[in-house]
Write a protein that holds these residues in place. Sequence first.
Motif, short mmCIF file in Angstrom:
data_model
loop_
_atom_site.label_atom_id
_atom_site.label_comp_id
_atom_site.label_asym_id
_atom_site.label_seq_id
_atom_site.Cartn_x
_atom_site.Cartn_y
_atom_site.Cartn_z
N LYS A 1 -48.48 -2.67 48.58
CA LYS A 1 -48.49 -3.16 46.96
C LYS A 1 -48.74 -2.15 45.95
CE LYS A 1 -53.11 -4.83 46.66
NZ LYS A 1 -53.62 -3.77 45.73
N ASP A 2 -49.27 -0.70 46.42
CA ASP A 2 -49.53 0.22 45.52
C ASP A 2 -48.51 1.23 45.49
OD1 ASP A 2 -51.92 -1.27 44.72
OD2 ASP A 2 -52.97 -0.14 46.34
N ILE A 3 -47.44 1.15 46.16
CA ILE A 3 -46.14 2.04 46.19
C ILE A 3 -45.07 1.43 45.44
CG2 ILE A 3 -44.86 3.31 47.77
CD1 ILE A 3 -47.05 2.84 49.97
N GLU A 4 -44.31 2.27 44.62
CA GLU A 4 -43.05 1.96 43.95
C GLU A 4 -41.91 2.91 44.46
OE1 GLU A 4 -41.53 2.14 39.55
OE2 GLU A 4 -43.46 0.92 39.72
N VAL A 5 -40.98 2.60 45.08
CA VAL A 5 -39.82 3.43 45.18
C VAL A 5 -38.55 3.12 44.66
CG1 VAL A 5 -38.31 4.45 47.22
CG2 VAL A 5 -40.78 3.85 47.77
N ASN A 6 -38.06 4.21 43.95
CA ASN A 6 -36.83 3.75 43.07
C ASN A 6 -35.72 4.86 43.30
OD1 ASN A 6 -37.82 1.75 41.28
ND2 ASN A 6 -39.31 3.25 40.44
N LEU A 7 -34.61 4.65 43.23
CA LEU A 7 -33.52 5.41 43.25
C LEU A 7 -32.66 5.22 41.85
CD1 LEU A 7 -31.50 7.25 44.89
CD2 LEU A 7 -30.62 5.17 45.90
N ASP A 8 -32.71 6.38 41.19
CA ASP A 8 -31.73 6.37 40.00
C ASP A 8 -31.03 7.79 39.99
OD1 ASP A 8 -31.04 5.51 37.52
OD2 ASP A 8 -32.73 6.83 36.47
N ASP A 9 -29.50 7.47 39.72
CA ASP A 9 -28.81 8.85 39.64
C ASP A 9 -28.92 9.74 40.56
OD1 ASP A 9 -26.82 9.97 38.02
OD2 ASP A 9 -27.89 10.94 36.75
N GLY A 10 -28.88 9.36 41.88
CA GLY A 10 -29.06 10.58 42.98
C GLY A 10 -30.46 10.91 43.32
N VAL A 11 -31.80 10.41 42.56
CA VAL A 11 -33.12 10.97 42.73
C VAL A 11 -33.68 9.91 43.31
CG1 VAL A 11 -34.93 12.12 41.63
CG2 VAL A 11 -32.68 12.60 41.04
N VAL A 12 -34.61 9.98 44.21
CA VAL A 12 -35.41 9.08 44.93
C VAL A 12 -36.73 9.32 44.39
CG1 VAL A 12 -36.71 8.31 46.83
CG2 VAL A 12 -34.25 8.58 47.08
#
Length: 139
Positions: A54-65
């Motif tokens: 619950k304390d981790i956030e993973v995002n993918l935006d414009d080819g960047v994780v």
Amino acid sequence: MVEKTHTTGFWPSLYEPLRGLGERVADWFAPASEASVGDDGYRIKMELPGVEEKDIEVNLDDGVVTVKGEKTSERKEEGETWYFSERQYGSFSRSFRLPPDADPARVSADLKDGVLTVSVGKKAQAEMPGGTQIPVTKG
């Protein structure tokens, strides 16, 4: 009355060891990571012991994780006449640029035994951006 400021001498050398302290503290909270590639895709592994899902956030935006989170840990020791408590905490953020053949539709993240694994599939060759090669014939 004119104020004088010290720009040389004893005072600047006194705080010199503290220069860059913010970067060193940020590095302390940056989790150890490794990136690898296989036939099926890319893998990013990060050591996150004691960090809950619950304390981790993973995002993918414009080819960047980007992986963000909050790291907290606590250790207590008690004895008859003594007591000791040690805590570590801090926010972290790590970003990884993906290669052009990474498929943003095939991304997953899994946390197991304190290791976060982010998997990104590869695009099929036909899905790769770019032009089409035109054969040259002799006429």
